[in-house]
Design a protein around this motif. Structure first.
Motif, short mmCIF file in Angstrom:
data_model
loop_
_atom_site.label_atom_id
_atom_site.label_comp_id
_atom_site.label_asym_id
_atom_site.label_seq_id
_atom_site.Cartn_x
_atom_site.Cartn_y
_atom_site.Cartn_z
N MET A 8 0.83 -1.21 0.00
CA MET A 8 0.00 0.00 0.00
C MET A 8 0.87 1.26 0.00
SD MET A 8 -3.07 -0.77 -0.49
CE MET A 8 -3.78 0.85 -0.21
N TYR A 11 1.92 1.56 -3.49
CA TYR A 11 0.78 1.98 -4.30
C TYR A 11 0.60 3.50 -4.24
CZ TYR A 11 -3.98 1.82 -6.22
OH TYR A 11 -5.10 1.99 -6.99
N VAL A 44 -6.35 -0.84 3.13
CA VAL A 44 -6.76 -0.73 1.72
C VAL A 44 -8.03 0.08 1.49
CG1 VAL A 44 -5.62 -2.90 1.12
CG2 VAL A 44 -8.06 -2.91 1.66
N ILE A 47 -8.05 2.59 -1.35
CA ILE A 47 -7.35 2.17 -2.56
C ILE A 47 -8.06 2.70 -3.82
CG2 ILE A 47 -8.55 -0.06 -2.84
CD1 ILE A 47 -5.71 -1.24 -3.50
N GLU A 71 -10.15 -2.99 -6.95
CA GLU A 71 -8.72 -2.82 -6.70
C GLU A 71 -8.28 -3.60 -5.46
OE1 GLU A 71 -6.10 -0.59 -8.39
OE2 GLU A 71 -7.56 -1.43 -9.78
#
Length: 152
Positions: A8, A11, A44, A47, A71
């Motif tokens: 994450m 990301y 998440v 996300i 996702e």
């Protein structure tokens, strides 16, 4: 969990506001399974922001819910999470900006934690904080933290 946390951060590389947002917390006494789901969902739940900004030019709550579910499913599947965990976490991701039918302590705590961070980041007024506290907060620890944090 550490691998997911690292993924994450990758990301959201270059977006410290988003990274710090999913590092917030816990305090209610949950079963191990529910605590695990909550912690995964906390990592998440936003996300969908990145893809919403790319697709729609904004990251409003509904777009986050719409885009985030898939996702989250994709990432958690890639990391080998059990299907029942993926289903619950993706449900939470796809509903964390919907407050009219909160079911489960994981959902309630996720929503409360999200409000704590968002209200701070948005520098909301004391009046708005009071309204949100009364309308949204149900857990003892979340209510206490919110009231202490915002001085209400």
């Amino acid at each position: 969990m550490n691998t997911l946390y690292t993924k994450m951060i990758e990301y959201y590389s270059g977006d410290p506001k988003r990274i710090q947002h999913f590092t917030k917390g816990q305090l209610e006494h949950l079963s191990d399974d529910t605590q695990n789901i909550l912690e995964i969902a906390a990592l998440v739940h936003d996300i969908g922001i990145k893809i919403s900004e790319l697709k729609y030019g904004n990251c409003n709550g509904k777009n986050q819910e719409k885009e985030g579910k898939a996702e989250a499913e994709k990432l958690l599947t890639e990391l080998g999470y059990p299907q029942e965990v993926i289903e619950r976490v993706s449900y939470l991701v796809g509903h964390h900006h919907s407050y009219d039918q909160i079911e489960g302590m994981d959902y309630q705590i996720l929503v409360e934690a999200d409000f704590i961070v968002n209200m701070y980041e948005d520098a909301e007024s004391e009046e708005n904080c009071r309204k949100v506290c009364k309308r949204i907060f149900k857990t003892e620890s979340g209510t206490r933290i919110f009231k202490e944090m915002f001085g209400i």
